[in-house]
Design a protein around this motif. Structure first.
Motif, PDB file in Angstrom:
ATOM      1  N   ALA A   1       0.809  -1.219   0.000  1.00 44.19           N
ATOM      2  CA  ALA A   1       0.000   0.000   0.000  1.00 44.19           C
ATOM      3  C   ALA A   1       0.844   1.271   0.000  1.00 44.19           C
ATOM      4  CB  ALA A   1      -0.927   0.002   1.223  1.00 44.19           C
ATOM      5  N   ALA A   2       2.165   1.146   0.115  1.00 49.59           N
ATOM      6  CA  ALA A   2       3.029   2.325   0.242  1.00 49.59           C
ATOM      7  C   ALA A   2       4.114   2.295  -0.816  1.00 49.59           C
ATOM      8  CB  ALA A   2       3.654   2.372   1.639  1.00 49.59           C
TER       9      ALA A   2
ATOM     10  N   GLN B   1      -0.939  11.944   5.454  1.00 51.36           N
ATOM     11  CA  GLN B   1      -0.905  10.772   4.568  1.00 51.36           C
ATOM     12  C   GLN B   1      -1.028   9.474   5.349  1.00 51.36           C
ATOM     13  OE1 GLN B   1       2.914  12.385   3.555  1.00 51.36           O
ATOM     14  NE2 GLN B   1       2.441  12.296   1.370  1.00 51.36           N
TER      15      GLN B   1
ATOM     16  N   ALA C   1     -13.876   3.789   3.193  1.00 51.75           N
ATOM     17  CA  ALA C   1     -12.529   3.231   3.346  1.00 51.75           C
ATOM     18  C   ALA C   1     -12.519   1.753   2.986  1.00 51.75           C
ATOM     19  CB  ALA C   1     -12.039   3.428   4.773  1.00 51.75           C
ATOM     20  N   ARG C   2     -11.385   1.309   2.485  1.00 52.65           N
ATOM     21  CA  ARG C   2     -11.186  -0.111   2.173  1.00 52.65           C
ATOM     22  C   ARG C   2     -10.367  -0.717   3.307  1.00 52.65           C
ATOM     23  NH1 ARG C   2      -7.122  -2.572  -1.156  1.00 52.65           N
ATOM     24  NH2 ARG C   2      -6.428  -0.448  -1.660  1.00 52.65           N
TER      25      ARG C   2
ATOM     26  N   ILE D   1      -8.177  -3.289   4.858  1.00 56.12           N
ATOM     27  CA  ILE D   1      -7.282  -4.308   4.317  1.00 56.12           C
ATOM     28  C   ILE D   1      -7.206  -5.501   5.256  1.00 56.12           C
ATOM     29  CG2 ILE D   1      -4.966  -4.761   3.417  1.00 56.12           C
ATOM     30  CD1 ILE D   1      -6.587  -2.669   1.868  1.00 56.12           C
TER      31      ILE D   1
ATOM     32  N   VAL E   1      -7.306   1.732   3.838  1.00 55.71           N
ATOM     33  CA  VAL E   1      -6.941   2.794   2.900  1.00 55.71           C
ATOM     34  C   VAL E   1      -8.172   3.662   2.700  1.00 55.71           C
ATOM     35  CG1 VAL E   1      -6.104   3.360   0.593  1.00 55.71           C
ATOM     36  CG2 VAL E   1      -5.237   1.320   1.773  1.00 55.71           C
TER      37      VAL E   1
ATOM     38  N   GLY F   1      -6.436   7.827  -0.790  1.00 61.63           N
ATOM     39  CA  GLY F   1      -5.152   7.144  -0.652  1.00 61.63           C
ATOM     40  C   GLY F   1      -4.476   7.233   0.693  1.00 61.63           C
TER      41      GLY F   1
ATOM     42  N   LEU G   1      -3.401   6.352   4.385  1.00 66.96           N
ATOM     43  CA  LEU G   1      -3.326   5.063   5.073  1.00 66.96           C
ATOM     44  C   LEU G   1      -3.756   5.228   6.518  1.00 66.96           C
ATOM     45  CD1 LEU G   1       0.118   3.823   3.670  1.00 66.96           C
ATOM     46  CD2 LEU G   1      -2.174   3.602   2.661  1.00 66.96           C
ATOM     47  N   TYR G   2      -4.612   4.340   6.972  1.00 64.69           N
ATOM     48  CA  TYR G   2      -5.186   4.448   8.322  1.00 64.69           C
ATOM     49  C   TYR G   2      -4.770   3.241   9.151  1.00 64.69           C
ATOM     50  CZ  TYR G   2      -8.430   5.508  12.068  1.00 64.69           C
ATOM     51  OH  TYR G   2      -8.963   5.817  13.295  1.00 64.69           O
TER      52      TYR G   2
END
Length: 417
Positions: free
Chosen positions: A14-15, A246, A271-272, A274, A290, A294, A296-297
Motif C-alpha cells: 500500500a506504500a 498521509q 474506506a477499504r 485491508i 486505505v 489514498g 493510510l489508516y
C-alpha cells in the motif's frame, strides 16, 4: 485474523517511496537522503601540516638528529601556496605545505640556533626525522569523486559536518511523510496537570506516538483526542486530512466492544479495510485501511503497549517504505532465560539487551509484559520478537531483537545495571 507476515506484505504493497525535495544543508537535519552524494573536491584540499614545527624536503630520505637547516620562510594557516627551497620553513598546524616540501618536524624536536627579530633563522634537529611524517595529504580523508553518502542515509550531525567540509550546501532528501495521531475515548484527559475525575485517564498514547513518529522520520501535522461519537470522529478525521496527513494513526475503539466504532465509521466513509486483527500479542485487534484519496489508516488498540507495538511493527515498516529505505536487519541474540508465550501468536516482548563481563550479548525479556504496563517500557532498551510457533522459547535460543525505533540502535547495558 491474519499472520503478521501477511499483514506486513499488505502494508508494504500500500506504500511507495515519496518524491524528493531539495533543502539547504542546515535545514536537513534528521532527513533521509534521496540520492548518493559524490564529493566534488578532495579533503584535505591541499597537503598541510599536522603539527606546529618546521617543513622540510625529505624526498624519501630520513634526516639524522643534529642535521642543521637554514629557515627560508614562514607559513601560517590560511597563507597562500608558496614554493619551498632546500631549507626549512617554519609552519603552523593546518598551514599549506610549501610546494616541494613533504615532511614536518615538530617544534619540540628542534633546537633554535639563530633568530632574527624574534623569528628562527637556523635550526638543528633534536631527533631523527622520517620522510613524510606529520603531513596530512590532499585527499587523505576524502578523494574527489568519492561517494561519501548513499541514498537512504540519515543526515545526522556527523554527515552534515562532512558535507559542509566538502562544500555541499544543498541536498536532495525524501519528502517527510505527514502523519496525524487521534486518541479516541471519552475517558481521556489531555493535559498532564489536569486532575482526574472518576473513570478518567490521561491520554499517554498520543504524546508517545507523536514522539515515536517524529523519531522515525515523519512530520506530525495534526494531533488530538475525540470521544466515542462517530460524528466527532469524522470531524477530527477531516481536520487531519485537511492538514495533509498521509498516515492516520488512532488508538482505541477497534476491538469488539459496544463503543469500538472505528471499523464501521471507516466503512461508512468509503474506506477499504485491508485487515482487522492480526495474530500477534499484544495488539491483536489492529486495523489497517486505505481511505478514499489514498491516505493510510492504522487503528491501534488503546492499551499503551499494544499501541507501541502497532507503531513499531506496523507503522514504522511503512515509514521505511515511504522514505525509500530497505527493510530492517534485526539482531539475532540468545535469550537469557526461558520465555513463555501464547501459542499461535507472534509475541513482541519488552526486553533488555545486556553485555556480560566477557563481552557477550544476550537478551533478557522483562517481567510485567501486560499491555497496560508502562514501567517495563521505561526499563527496556529493545524489543524481542518470538514467532508464532510453540508456547516456549528456551534459554539460549537465538531470537529476533530490534531497537526501540527503526532509526535507533540498541543501547547496550551491563548485566549489573
Amino acid at each position: 485474523m491474519i499472520a503478521y507476515s501477511e499483514a506486513l506484505q499488505h502494508l508494504l504493497e500500500a506504500a511507495s517511496a515519496l518524491p524528493a525535495e531539495r533543502l539547504r544543508l542546515h535545514d536537513a537535519g534528521g532527513r533521509t537522503l534521496a540520492s548518493d552524494i559524490i564529493s566534488a573536491q578532495s579533503l584535505p584540499p591541499f597537503d598541510n601540516s599536522a603539527m606546529d614545527g618546521f617543513a622540510l624536503r625529505a624526498d624519501g630520505t630520513a634526516f639524522a638528529s643534529g642535521t642543521g637547516f637554514a629557515v627560508q620562510g614562514w607559513q601560517a594557516a590560511g597563507d597562500d601556496g608558496t614554493v619551498g627551497g632546500e631549507g626549512a620553513w617554519e609552519i603552523m598546524t593546518g598551514a599549506r605545505m610549501p610546494t616541494g616540501l613533504d615532511t614536518v618536524v615538530p617544534v619540540e624536536q628542534v633546537e633554535i640556533l639563530q633568530r632574527h627579530e624574534g623569528r628562527p633563522t637556523r635550526i638543528a634537529l633534536r631527533a631523527d626525522v622520517s620522510p613524510g611524517q606529520h603531513v596530512r595529504l590532499r585527499g587523505q580523508d576524502v578523494s574527489e569523486g568519492e561517494r561519501v553518502l548513499r541514498a537512504g542515509d540519515v543526515l545526522d550531525v556527523n554527515a552534515r559536518t562532512l558535507l559542509h567540509a566538502i562544500g555541499v550546501g544543498e541536498v536532495a532528501v525524501v519528502a517527510r511523510p505527514k502523519a496525524a495521531v487521534i486518541a479516541t475515548g471519552k475517558e481521556l484527559v489531555t493535559e498532564a496537570e489536569q486532575s482526574l475525575q472518576s473513570g478518567q485517564i490521561r491520554d499517554s498514547n498520543r504524546p508517545y506516538l507523536v514522539g515515536r513518529l517524529q523519531a522515525a522520520g515523519a512530520e506530525v501535522v495534526w494531533q488530538g483526542t475525540v470521544g466515542d461519537e462517530v460524528a466527532a470522529f469524522n470531524a477530527v478525521l477531516d481536520q487531519a486530512l485537511d492538514a495533509g496527513a498521509q498516515l492516520l494513526i488512532s488508538t482505541g475503539a477497534v476491538s469488539a466492544g459496544r463503543y469500538d466504532f472505528v471499523p464501521d465509521a471507516l466503512r461508512e466513509r468509503g474506506a477499504r479495510i485491508i485487515f482487522h486483527k492480526v495474530a500477534i500479542r499484544p495488539g491483536k485487534p489492529l486495523l489497517f485501511a486505505v481511505l478514499p484519496g489514498g491516505a493510510l489508516y492504522f487503528g491501534l488498540p488503546g492499551n499503551p503497549v499494544s499501541a507501541a507495538v502497532g507503531q513499531r511493527f506496523f507503522v514504522e515498516p511503512v515509514l521505511r517504505r515511504l522514505l525509500g529505505l530497505a527493510p530492517e536487519t534485526p539482531l539475532q541474540l540468545p535469550l537469557q532465560a526461558d520465555v513463555r508465550k501464547p501459542e499461535g501468536l507472534r509475541f513482541h516482548a519488552r526486553a533488555r539487551v545486556e553485555v556480560d563481563a566477557q563481552g557477550r550479548l544476550s537478551a533478557r525479556v522483562l517481567s510485567g509484559q501486560e499491555s497496560f504496563r508502562l514501567m517495563s517500557m521505561l526499563r527496556a532498551n529493545a524489543w524481542v520478537v518470538l514467532e508464532a510457533e510453540g508456547n516456549l522459547a528456551a534459554a539460549g535460543t537465538y531470537v529476533r531483537v530490534q531497537g526501540w525505533g527503526h532509526h535507533e540502535p540498541v543501547q547496550l547495558v551491563s548485566e549489573e545495571s
